[in-house]
Design a protein around this motif. Structure first.
Motif, PDB file in Angstrom:
ATOM      1  N   ASP A 222     -44.467  45.739 -93.411  1.00 28.15           N
ATOM      2  CA  ASP A 222     -43.120  45.289 -93.056  1.00 28.15           C
ATOM      3  C   ASP A 222     -42.050  46.280 -93.493  1.00 28.15           C
ATOM      4  O   ASP A 222     -40.956  46.302 -92.944  1.00 28.15           O
ATOM      5  CB  ASP A 222     -42.855  43.917 -93.692  1.00 28.15           C
ATOM      6  CG  ASP A 222     -43.689  42.833 -93.048  1.00 28.15           C
ATOM      7  OD1 ASP A 222     -43.590  42.688 -91.808  1.00 28.15           O
ATOM      8  OD2 ASP A 222     -44.464  42.161 -93.748  1.00 28.15           O
ATOM      9  N   GLY A 223     -42.387  47.111 -94.492  1.00 25.25           N
ATOM     10  CA  GLY A 223     -41.407  48.095 -94.943  1.00 25.25           C
ATOM     11  C   GLY A 223     -41.574  49.430 -94.233  1.00 25.25           C
ATOM     12  O   GLY A 223     -41.284  50.472 -94.810  1.00 25.25           O
ATOM     13  N   ASN A 226     -39.277  52.397 -94.318  1.00 23.60           N
ATOM     14  CA  ASN A 226     -39.168  53.230 -95.509  1.00 23.60           C
ATOM     15  C   ASN A 226     -40.113  54.431 -95.484  1.00 23.60           C
ATOM     16  O   ASN A 226     -40.043  55.299 -96.342  1.00 23.60           O
ATOM     17  CB  ASN A 226     -39.503  52.412 -96.767  1.00 23.60           C
ATOM     18  CG  ASN A 226     -38.467  51.336 -97.024  1.00 23.60           C
ATOM     19  OD1 ASN A 226     -37.398  51.354 -96.405  1.00 23.60           O
ATOM     20  ND2 ASN A 226     -38.805  50.406 -97.908  1.00 23.60           N
ATOM     21  N   ASN A 275     -42.927  54.011-101.532  1.00 19.30           N
ATOM     22  CA  ASN A 275     -41.729  53.514-100.840  1.00 19.30           C
ATOM     23  C   ASN A 275     -41.848  52.059-100.395  1.00 19.30           C
ATOM     24  O   ASN A 275     -41.102  51.604 -99.543  1.00 19.30           O
ATOM     25  CB  ASN A 275     -41.431  54.398 -99.622  1.00 19.30           C
ATOM     26  CG  ASN A 275     -41.256  55.852-100.019  1.00 19.30           C
ATOM     27  OD1 ASN A 275     -40.901  56.131-101.169  1.00 19.30           O
ATOM     28  ND2 ASN A 275     -41.509  56.749 -99.105  1.00 19.30           N
ATOM     29  N   ASP A 276     -42.836  51.349-100.951  1.00 21.51           N
ATOM     30  CA  ASP A 276     -43.001  49.926-100.659  1.00 21.51           C
ATOM     31  C   ASP A 276     -43.124  49.613 -99.172  1.00 21.51           C
ATOM     32  O   ASP A 276     -42.522  48.673 -98.661  1.00 21.51           O
ATOM     33  CB  ASP A 276     -41.822  49.109-101.238  1.00 21.51           C
ATOM     34  CG  ASP A 276     -41.862  49.090-102.755  1.00 21.51           C
ATOM     35  OD1 ASP A 276     -42.965  49.303-103.298  1.00 21.51           O
ATOM     36  OD2 ASP A 276     -40.814  48.876-103.381  1.00 21.51           O
ATOM     37  N   THR A 289     -40.654  40.184 -99.017  1.00 19.65           N
ATOM     38  CA  THR A 289     -39.608  40.681 -98.125  1.00 19.65           C
ATOM     39  C   THR A 289     -39.380  42.161 -98.405  1.00 19.65           C
ATOM     40  O   THR A 289     -39.136  42.533 -99.551  1.00 19.65           O
ATOM     41  CB  THR A 289     -38.286  39.924 -98.377  1.00 19.65           C
ATOM     42  OG1 THR A 289     -38.598  38.556 -98.544  1.00 19.65           O
ATOM     43  CG2 THR A 289     -37.349  40.106 -97.203  1.00 19.65           C
ATOM     44  N   PRO A 290     -39.493  42.998 -97.390  1.00 15.93           N
ATOM     45  CA  PRO A 290     -39.311  44.433 -97.627  1.00 15.93           C
ATOM     46  C   PRO A 290     -37.831  44.736 -97.837  1.00 15.93           C
ATOM     47  O   PRO A 290     -36.974  44.149 -97.186  1.00 15.93           O
ATOM     48  CB  PRO A 290     -39.817  45.063 -96.322  1.00 15.93           C
ATOM     49  CG  PRO A 290     -39.649  44.004 -95.295  1.00 15.93           C
ATOM     50  CD  PRO A 290     -39.777  42.679 -95.973  1.00 15.93           C
ATOM     51  N   ARG A 291     -37.582  45.633 -98.778  1.00 17.48           N
ATOM     52  CA  ARG A 291     -36.204  46.018 -99.021  1.00 17.48           C
ATOM     53  C   ARG A 291     -36.027  47.476 -98.648  1.00 17.48           C
ATOM     54  O   ARG A 291     -36.947  48.275 -98.861  1.00 17.48           O
ATOM     55  CB  ARG A 291     -35.860  45.843-100.499  1.00 17.48           C
ATOM     56  CG  ARG A 291     -35.639  44.397-100.931  1.00 17.48           C
ATOM     57  CD  ARG A 291     -35.580  44.329-102.431  1.00 17.48           C
ATOM     58  NE  ARG A 291     -36.734  45.024-103.025  1.00 17.48           N
ATOM     59  CZ  ARG A 291     -36.903  45.191-104.322  1.00 17.48           C
ATOM     60  NH1 ARG A 291     -35.995  44.746-105.163  1.00 17.48           N
ATOM     61  NH2 ARG A 291     -37.970  45.814-104.793  1.00 17.48           N
ATOM     62  N   PRO A 292     -34.837  47.807 -98.147  1.00 17.05           N
ATOM     63  CA  PRO A 292     -34.586  49.241 -97.928  1.00 17.05           C
ATOM     64  C   PRO A 292     -34.564  49.946 -99.273  1.00 17.05           C
ATOM     65  O   PRO A 292     -34.231  49.329-100.289  1.00 17.05           O
ATOM     66  CB  PRO A 292     -33.210  49.273 -97.252  1.00 17.05           C
ATOM     67  CG  PRO A 292     -32.653  47.899 -97.363  1.00 17.05           C
ATOM     68  CD  PRO A 292     -33.748  46.945 -97.738  1.00 17.05           C
ATOM     69  N   PRO A 294     -33.432  51.828-102.425  1.00 13.16           N
ATOM     70  CA  PRO A 294     -32.100  51.998-103.027  1.00 13.16           C
ATOM     71  C   PRO A 294     -31.654  53.458-102.927  1.00 13.16           C
ATOM     72  O   PRO A 294     -32.483  54.354-102.789  1.00 13.16           O
ATOM     73  CB  PRO A 294     -32.319  51.586-104.487  1.00 13.16           C
ATOM     74  CG  PRO A 294     -33.787  51.704-104.720  1.00 13.16           C
ATOM     75  CD  PRO A 294     -34.447  51.451-103.404  1.00 13.16           C
ATOM     76  N   HIS A 297     -33.237  55.982-105.155  1.00 14.64           N
ATOM     77  CA  HIS A 297     -34.693  56.156-105.106  1.00 14.64           C
ATOM     78  C   HIS A 297     -35.021  57.638-105.196  1.00 14.64           C
ATOM     79  O   HIS A 297     -34.355  58.453-104.552  1.00 14.64           O
ATOM     80  CB  HIS A 297     -35.229  55.565-103.793  1.00 14.64           C
ATOM     81  CG  HIS A 297     -36.724  55.459-103.770  1.00 14.64           C
ATOM     82  ND1 HIS A 297     -37.507  56.526-103.444  1.00 14.64           N
ATOM     83  CD2 HIS A 297     -37.555  54.426-104.024  1.00 14.64           C
ATOM     84  CE1 HIS A 297     -38.788  56.146-103.500  1.00 14.64           C
ATOM     85  NE2 HIS A 297     -38.827  54.864-103.852  1.00 14.64           N
TER      86      HIS A 297
END
Lengths: 316, 298
Positions: A222-223, A226, A275-276, A289-292, A294, A297
């Motif tokens: 889902d990420g 990234n 990068n998840d 939930t995938p996060r953009p 930061p 990073h």
């Protein structure tokens, strides 16, 4: 940017720490060893939680478990009068792996996985690049073969040489010269073919892959936004062909779920990705939930971050 | 023109990829096929169970057993005497299947047969409830030359150890020809009661046992199916099924008869002399004796 092989995993460790970058690997090894211990604690301590081996066993002397592929081989061999215990056991096992991902058997339970993972690790350390051109589809031929030899000989012929049952049975009951077969698998994976046995030939993997093609628990990308093409997940994945249909299909509107039954749900991609991009989830629903990433990073700034280093290695 | 060129290029590519696909298929099929051939041949070879390896009680006939046993080892775990082993690769017994060796660890014939109870596939027949009905093999006194009972010594260990005592092994008496006056107490196995547990083989006092448990197929002969044993049939029918033989008639002088199963030619006792015939049975005239004839007729 493609991470040089020598820096494999460094970024993930930099972001998540060593334990964070090996979480699933450690859990997996603990499960593999734990299952062996559950089988061994009976003969060692007289505590019969699990009795038998991966071919068939009983939990607490009541719940039967049977390898469904063996049931198919028995039927192919012409033994139709098999006891209902075996059928019930096979049904329980089949339902379990349809839920958790068929080839979770391969990466979380099968003891040969430790051997072939070891071979792959050494292959990387020794920088062995060449590999015999085996087709991953050879495993389907092997799966067919187990049934054909059963039918032709009227016996469970493949079980005479099956390295998976040989190793597991051997660890629990004594292995004889079966270790030579295991050594052969190790050397084959190390020198002859990359992911040779588990990724191309093992008929049990093929069978559990069939179960897994409908499974509920999946690795999801889902990420995938990234992803910076560091290619580390391809390097560690035992079945790298399953990755692009999920990670690289955003533009084409493809599902971010790794749907291939060949995926072993080992979670190495989750561990290695700095990068998840990946997480375990369900076929129809993400659990994380995938996060953009930061803004701070390391990938965006740190010059020492391996995937920021240019590398002329061609993207596979 | 350019369209033609494109088309031919595409079809050449297509041909090339098809050729590659077929070649890959053939390569894989050949490799897997060769492997399969090797496995099949090995499986055929593994079918031959060595005669010293005995299957647990209730095991299906060997051919069915090899299709039914998943080599899980639950029987091995459930045997309270730890006599069962799973064969490892390289042993003569099919890899992973359970067996025991009578000489080193015979079946103790538990009444509840725990090794059978949890067999998940039915390779060990859970229908077997009476261990005395198990047929794991058949004991055979294979070596009369070394068995000390045949030398006239008293041993009888096998007879006394047998769990089906007095039925599966009986002691039978034979003349001791060496001494001319003693008896041999010879063990004889009866297949109708022998379970093949192997306790006799374990107990045999010789360096190498003179009584051995063999696979039944190896130990037993078989009468041609067309044989009819007349005495058994006669017993079942309650009467002779063929015309009885005519009894042989001998032409013998009076006072003599022939006993077929007995003394043979028998001279009948002379009738008691009439009372007062004389004080002595012998006539004073010697010619009377000479003329009397064999039967004593007067």
């Amino acid at each position: 940017m493609v991470t040089p092989l020598k820096d494999l995993g460094k970024d993930a460790i930099a972001v998540k720490g060593w334990f964070g970058a090996h979480k699933w690997l450690l859990l997996r090894r603990a499960t593999q060893v734990g299952i062996l211990v559950l089988f061994l604690i009976g003969p060692w301590a007289g505590l019969w939680l699990l009795k038998g081996n991966l071919a068939a066993s009983t939990v607490l002397d009541t719940v039967p478990l049977t390898d469904p592929l063996l049931v198919l081989q028995m039927l192919a061999a012409g033994f139709v009068g098999l006891a209902s215990t075996a059928l019930l056991g096979a049904a329980i096992v089949a339902v379990f792996y349809v839920l958790v991902g068929g080839r979770a058997y391969c990466s979380w339970v099968c003891p040969v996985n430790i051997v072939t993972d070891g071979a792959h690790w050494l292959r990387r350390r020794l920088d062995i690049r060449q590999s015999a051109r085996l087709k991953p589809s050879a495993r389907w031929w092997m799966l067919g073969l187990t049934l054909v030899v059963s039918a032709a000989t009227g016996t469970l012929a493949f079980e005479l040489v099956n390295p998976v049952s040989m190793l597991h049975r051997g660890l629990i009951f004594g292995i004889g010269i079966g270790w030579a077969v295991i050594a052969a698998i190790f050397l084959f994976d190390l020198f002859v073919a990359r992911h040779g046995w588990c990724g191309h030939l093992c008929p049990m993997g093929a069978f559990y892959g069939l179960l897994g093609s409908a499974s509920l628990v999946r690795v999801r990308a889902d990420g995938r936004d990234n992803c910076d093409d560091c290619m580390e997940c391809y390097e560690v994945c035992p079945e790298p062909q399953v990755i692009p249909p999920a990670v690289k299909s955003a533009a084409a509107g493809g599902s971010p779920v790794i749907l291939s039954g060949a995926c072993t749900n080992c979670g190495r991609c989750i561990d290695i990705c700095p990068n998840d991009v990946y997480a375990f989830g369900l076929r129809g629903r993400a659990l994380v939930t995938p996060r953009p990433l930061p803004a701070d990073h390391p990938r965006n700034s740190a010059p020492g971050f391996a995937s920021n280093v240019q590398d002329d290695r061609k993207i596979a | 023109m350019s369209t033609d060129k494109e088309t031919s290029g595409t079809s050449a590519n297509w041909l090339k990829s098809r050729r590659k696909f077929l070649a890959d298929m053939a390569r894989t099929a050949c490799g897997v096929g060769l492997f399969g051939l090797a496995v099949g041949l090995y499986a055929e070879k593994s079918r031959a169970l060595p005669p010293t390896a005995l299957r647990p009680p209730g095991a299906l006939p060997e051919n069915d057993f090899l299709a039914a046993c998943v080599r899980c080892g639950i029987c091995v775990r459930d045997c309270p005497y730890d006599i069962l082993k799973l064969a490892t690769l390289g042993e003569e017994v099919a890899t992973g299947t359970p067996y025991f060796t009578a000489r080193t660890g015979p079946c103790e014939m538990c009444e509840d047969i725990p090794c059978i109870v949890n067999c998940p596939t039915g390779a060990l027949d859970t229908g077997l409830k009476d261990i005395a009905k198990a047929r794991m093999g058949l004991a055979v006194v294979v070596d009369h030359e070394s068995c000390i009972a045949f030398q006239g010594l008293r041993c009888e260990i096998c007879f006394n150890t047998c769990p089906v005592r007095g039925k599966a092994i009986k002691l039978e008496y034979r003349a001791n020809k060496r001494s001319g006056k003693h008896a041999l107490f010879v063990p004889v196995v009866y297949s109708g009661d022998c379970t093949g547990c192997g306790l006799c083989e374990k107990a045999c006092i010789l360096e190498a046992a003179a009584i051995k448990v063999l696979p039944i197929a190896l130990a037993r002969g078989a009468l041609g199916h067309h044989y009819r044993l007349g005495w058994e049939q006669q017993g079942e029918a309650g009467r002779p099924l063929v015309t009885p033989d005519q009894e042989h008639r001998y032409n013998l002088p009076d006072g003599v008869h022939y006993e077929h199963s007995g003394r043979g030619l028998v001279v009948d006792e002379p009738a008691a002399p009439a009372p007062g015939a004389g004080d002595t049975p012998f006539s004073s005239n010697p010619l009377d004796t000479l003329n009397r004839g064999i039967g004593g007729a007067k």
